[in-house]
Design an enzyme around this catalytic site. Structure first.
Site, PDB file in Angstrom:
ATOM      1  N   ASP A 140      -9.915  -3.368   2.041  1.00 28.78           N
ATOM      2  CA  ASP A 140      -8.963  -2.651   2.747  1.00 28.78           C
ATOM      3  C   ASP A 140      -7.691  -1.793   2.138  1.00 28.78           C
ATOM      4  OD1 ASP A 140      -6.794  -4.534   2.151  1.00 28.78           O
ATOM      5  OD2 ASP A 140      -7.004  -5.693   3.854  1.00 28.78           O
ATOM      6  N   HIS A 143      -0.604   0.539   4.867  1.00 29.00           N
ATOM      7  CA  HIS A 143      -0.922   1.804   5.131  1.00 29.00           C
ATOM      8  C   HIS A 143      -0.004   2.800   4.882  1.00 29.00           C
ATOM      9  CE1 HIS A 143      -4.363   0.723   8.092  1.00 29.00           C
ATOM     10  NE2 HIS A 143      -4.658   0.195   6.880  1.00 29.00           N
TER      11      HIS A 143
END
Ligand code: LHQ
Length: 255
Positions: A137, A82
């Site tokens: 993801d 992230h």
């Protein structure tokens, strides 16, 4: 051996993922070194960034041997993938994924987080995730839905189909496919071209497209008006208009 190499040519910073024996699969070290490289890319002297891979891979995603099933997967994603995906999106300059070879799993997500993708004809794209019972993801569901549209993205991500570079071009996933031998030269040319652009206007365009994905028309019109007012105060706007009047190519400084 560093797992990420950084080099600079003029105003172009190239970041090379460097675990060629493992198709540049992500480890904790690679994440950390990528983060440092992306921090370095914030230098205003850098006006375009290239992310590529050493050897025959761009990246095969998470290193599956360096990940235990009992681990804190969500925490690991937040602390590593992230951070770097967000760092790419927040860089105020164009970021090119130079997809030199195999691109799978979170490596595919990373490529999709970049502003544009140029592929070698030796590259191919594999979802990866579904092959091992996972979901896409690291922004995979976010970026692929926007790049390909929901039906195509869903079908691909749930099939694990291997996509060739020409197919990726046909789908709009990559903007260009270049013969492997000509790839480094073409890439350098395209990156240099972007680095000579009006960087602050390009950065604002990047930000506006990101914001536009979830905005109403009214909100976006207002953001454009504010961003244009800022752009109209830049040296690059003055230079662009002067060059137009003088019938010569503009020489943008990026500010
Ligand atoms: C690898 C890998 C790899 C280690 C090739 N790891 N060694 C987030 C959070 C938490 C958990 C998990 O995941 C994630 C995000 C993700 O990215 S999940 C998706 C992970 N990636 C994959 O599932 C892809 C796995 N790799 C493959 O399917 C194939 O290797 C591809 C299709 C990418 C390439 O196939 P080939 O061209 O036939 O190459 P290869 O399979 O022979 O690989 C070459 C070498 O690289 C080989 O090592 P070796 O020592 O046998 O030569 C592979 O073991 C190694 N490698 N991917 N992800």
């Amino acid at each position: 051996m560093p797992e990420v190499e950084v080099s600079r040519e003029g105003a172009v910073q190239t970041i090379t993922l460097n675990r060629p024996d493992k198709l540049n699969a992500f480890t904790q070290t690679l994440h950390a070194e990528l983060h440092t490289a992306l921090e370095q890319a914030r230098d205003p002297a850098v006006r375009a960034v290239v992310i590529t891979g050493a050897g025959r891979g761009f990246s095969a995603g998470q290193d599956l041997t360096a990940f235990g099933e009992s681990g804190d997967v969500a925490g690991m994603l937040r602390a590593t993938y992230h951070v770097n995906v967000l760092a790419i999106r927040s860089l105020e300059k164009p970021v090119i994924a130079a997809v030199n070879g195999v691109c799978a799993g979170a490596g595919l997500s990373l490529a999709c987080a970049c502003d544009l993708r140029i592929a070698s004809d030796a590259a191919f794209f594999v979802p990866g995730f579904v092959g091992i019972g996972l979901i896409p993801d690291s922004g995979g569901t976010f970026f692929l839905q926007r790049l390909l549209g929901t039906p195509r993205a869903f079908e691909w991500m749930t099939s694990n189909r291997r996509l060739t570079a020409p197919e990726a071009h046909e789908w709009g996933l990559v903007s260009e496919v270049v013969e492997a031998d000509a790839f480094p030269v073409r890439l350098a040319e395209r990156a240099a071209e972007l680095a000579l652009g009006p960087t602050s206007a390009i950065a604002a365009t990047k930000r506006l497209f990101d914001q536009g994905a979830t905005a109403t028309l009214e909100e976006q019109l207002e953001r454009e008006a504010e961003a244009q007012a800022r752009a109209a105060r830049t040296a690059d706007f003055r230079e662009g208009v002067a060059a137009f009047g003088e019938k010569r190519p503009p020489s943008f400084s990026g500010s």
